[in-house]
Design a protein around this motif. Structure first.
Motif, PDB file in Angstrom:
ATOM      1  N   ASP A   1     -14.263  13.047   7.987  1.00 31.80           N
ATOM      2  CA  ASP A   1     -13.971  14.225   8.806  1.00 31.80           C
ATOM      3  C   ASP A   1     -12.595  14.162   9.462  1.00 31.80           C
ATOM      4  OD1 ASP A   1     -14.701  12.079  10.438  1.00 31.80           O
ATOM      5  OD2 ASP A   1     -15.494  13.384  12.014  1.00 31.80           O
ATOM      6  N   LYS A   2     -11.780  13.157   9.108  1.00 30.96           N
ATOM      7  CA  LYS A   2     -10.472  12.995   9.749  1.00 30.96           C
ATOM      8  C   LYS A   2      -9.348  13.427   8.815  1.00 30.96           C
ATOM      9  CE  LYS A   2     -12.496  11.187  13.299  1.00 30.96           C
ATOM     10  NZ  LYS A   2     -12.741  12.054  14.475  1.00 30.96           N
ATOM     11  N   ASP A   3      -8.178  13.680   9.403  1.00 32.68           N
ATOM     12  CA  ASP A   3      -6.992  14.049   8.638  1.00 32.68           C
ATOM     13  C   ASP A   3      -6.322  12.770   8.172  1.00 32.68           C
ATOM     14  OD1 ASP A   3      -4.744  15.112   7.531  1.00 32.68           O
ATOM     15  OD2 ASP A   3      -4.095  16.203   9.322  1.00 32.68           O
ATOM     16  N   ILE A   4      -6.794  12.249   7.049  1.00 31.85           N
ATOM     17  CA  ILE A   4      -6.317  10.954   6.582  1.00 31.85           C
ATOM     18  C   ILE A   4      -6.000  11.022   5.095  1.00 31.85           C
ATOM     19  CG2 ILE A   4      -8.690  10.102   6.239  1.00 31.85           C
ATOM     20  CD1 ILE A   4      -7.610   7.318   7.149  1.00 31.85           C
ATOM     21  N   THR A   5      -4.830  10.524   4.737  1.00 36.44           N
ATOM     22  CA  THR A   5      -4.381  10.446   3.349  1.00 36.44           C
ATOM     23  C   THR A   5      -4.357   8.986   2.943  1.00 36.44           C
ATOM     24  OG1 THR A   5      -2.994  12.413   3.606  1.00 36.44           O
ATOM     25  CG2 THR A   5      -2.498  10.955   1.758  1.00 36.44           C
ATOM     26  N   LEU A   6      -5.006   8.658   1.824  1.00 32.86           N
ATOM     27  CA  LEU A   6      -5.109   7.274   1.389  1.00 32.86           C
ATOM     28  C   LEU A   6      -4.364   7.087   0.068  1.00 32.86           C
ATOM     29  CD1 LEU A   6      -8.863   6.613   2.242  1.00 32.86           C
ATOM     30  CD2 LEU A   6      -6.835   6.107   3.625  1.00 32.86           C
ATOM     31  N   ILE A   7      -3.575   6.022   0.002  1.00 35.23           N
ATOM     32  CA  ILE A   7      -2.766   5.728  -1.177  1.00 35.23           C
ATOM     33  C   ILE A   7      -3.059   4.303  -1.627  1.00 35.23           C
ATOM     34  CG2 ILE A   7      -0.433   5.575  -2.109  1.00 35.23           C
ATOM     35  CD1 ILE A   7       0.452   7.433   0.199  1.00 35.23           C
ATOM     36  N   GLN A   8      -3.489   4.159  -2.880  1.00 35.97           N
ATOM     37  CA  GLN A   8      -3.715   2.820  -3.417  1.00 35.97           C
ATOM     38  C   GLN A   8      -2.427   2.294  -4.036  1.00 35.97           C
ATOM     39  OE1 GLN A   8      -6.558   2.430  -6.606  1.00 35.97           O
ATOM     40  NE2 GLN A   8      -5.985   0.289  -6.942  1.00 35.97           N
ATOM     41  N   GLY A   9      -2.040   1.117  -3.629  1.00 34.91           N
ATOM     42  CA  GLY A   9      -0.842   0.499  -4.172  1.00 34.91           C
ATOM     43  C   GLY A   9      -0.195  -0.420  -3.165  1.00 34.91           C
ATOM     44  N   SER A  10       0.965  -0.925  -3.530  1.00 34.44           N
ATOM     45  CA  SER A  10       1.714  -1.840  -2.673  1.00 34.44           C
ATOM     46  C   SER A  10       2.630  -1.065  -1.747  1.00 34.44           C
ATOM     47  CB  SER A  10       2.534  -2.804  -3.528  1.00 34.44           C
ATOM     48  OG  SER A  10       3.492  -3.486  -2.736  1.00 34.44           O
ATOM     49  N   TYR A  11       2.590  -1.366  -0.471  1.00 35.06           N
ATOM     50  CA  TYR A  11       3.505  -0.691   0.448  1.00 35.06           C
ATOM     51  C   TYR A  11       4.955  -1.117   0.238  1.00 35.06           C
ATOM     52  CZ  TYR A  11       1.613  -4.664   3.291  1.00 35.06           C
ATOM     53  OH  TYR A  11       1.146  -5.873   3.735  1.00 35.06           O
ATOM     54  N   PHE A  12       5.174  -2.142  -0.575  1.00 35.43           N
ATOM     55  CA  PHE A  12       6.537  -2.493  -0.949  1.00 35.43           C
ATOM     56  C   PHE A  12       7.100  -1.511  -1.975  1.00 35.43           C
ATOM     57  CE2 PHE A  12       4.718  -6.564   0.417  1.00 35.43           C
ATOM     58  CZ  PHE A  12       5.665  -6.960   1.334  1.00 35.43           C
ATOM     59  N   ASP A  13       6.232  -0.942  -2.811  1.00 34.43           N
ATOM     60  CA  ASP A  13       6.669  -0.087  -3.919  1.00 34.43           C
ATOM     61  C   ASP A  13       6.559   1.402  -3.622  1.00 34.43           C
ATOM     62  OD1 ASP A  13       7.064  -2.424  -5.417  1.00 34.43           O
ATOM     63  OD2 ASP A  13       5.002  -2.387  -6.185  1.00 34.43           O
ATOM     64  N   ILE A  14       5.589   1.788  -2.831  1.00 29.38           N
ATOM     65  CA  ILE A  14       5.344   3.205  -2.578  1.00 29.38           C
ATOM     66  C   ILE A  14       6.444   3.766  -1.679  1.00 29.38           C
ATOM     67  CG2 ILE A  14       3.767   4.811  -1.411  1.00 29.38           C
ATOM     68  CD1 ILE A  14       1.508   2.892  -2.356  1.00 29.38           C
ATOM     69  N   PRO A  15       7.058   4.871  -2.075  1.00 30.03           N
ATOM     70  CA  PRO A  15       8.094   5.472  -1.219  1.00 30.03           C
ATOM     71  C   PRO A  15       7.479   6.090   0.030  1.00 30.03           C
ATOM     72  CG  PRO A  15       7.660   6.867  -3.124  1.00 30.03           C
ATOM     73  CD  PRO A  15       6.880   5.605  -3.341  1.00 30.03           C
TER      74      PRO A  15
END
Length: 222
Positions: A88-102
């Motif tokens: 129920d929250k405004d949340i965007t989830l991204i799978q991957g490395s935070y070193f690579d994701i822009p």
């Protein structure tokens, strides 16, 4: 036997939150403390690096239920558990490395990372922190809660031990494997300042876990 980072955490998904809260010194204090250190307001935009199942978000959403959060993590199982918990929250989830994701630039009011970055080298962190610096708004800040080596000798030992284990197991790729290699808090602060941050303040400490507040811009008082 070393495991790839995402696999390590997904293999321990059941019981993960209980382990974090009961087996790490001070965890029942530093998770809510971290949440309380983040900004409030319904338009606040937060970046969570290595969000896992969102233990710090359990506390943060109670303080700021209408915050917008972007969470990044390597482990798909962790992200699935987080999505279900905060459907129920405004949340965007991204799978991957935070070193690579822009990261989008000048977009986030604050960033947070809890018990995640102690797996990486000073050079890796410095590059990440440069990217994070650009992602924060002009008056934005970064709350880092993590555990640190208590001496430079300890820091060197952990890093050499990881390299030894990788060689022993015939691991030659550049993927991330789970093994704790914390920096000293002094070296962490140096990496942050080398990335452009002007002010680093220690907000709290629980044994060898610290919470740092890292400001993008000096306050008027400084």
């Amino acid at each position: 036997m070393l495991e790839k980072m995402g696999d390590f955490f997904d293999n321990r998904l059941e019981g993960y939150e209980e382990h974090q809260l009961t087996c790490i010194e001070g965890a029942q204090e530093f998770y809510p403390f971290t949440a309380d250190s983040l900004p409030l307001g319904e338009d606040v935009n937060i970046l969570d690096l290595g969000c896992g199942t969102g233990l710090e978000l359990d506390y943060y959403f109670k303080l700021n239920p209408r915050a917008k959060v972007t969470g990044i993590d390597l482990a798909p199982g962790m992200l699935a558990a987080l999505k279900e918990k905060f459907s129920d929250k405004d949340i965007t989830l991204i799978q991957g490395s935070y070193f690579d994701i822009p990261f989008s630039q000048n977009d986030y009011d604050a960033a947070v990372s809890v018990e995640s970055l102690h797996h990486f080298t000073r050079e890796q962190k410095r590059n990440l922190y440069r990217k994070l610096y650009r992602a924060l708004k002009e008056d934005g800040f970064f709350i880092l809660t993590d555990y640190f080596a208590l001496s430079e000798e300890e820091e060197i030992f952990y890093r050499q031990e990881l390299l030894r284990l990788k060689k022993q197991q015939g691991i030659a790729d550049d993927e991330f494997y789970h093994y704790d290699t914390p920096l000293t808090v002094e070296h962490e602060i140096q990496a942050l300042k080398e990335a452009g941050f002007l002010s680093v303040e220690i907000l709290g400490r629980w044994e060898n876990t610290y919470t740092l507040r890292v400001k993008k811009q000096k306050s008027k008082k400084e």
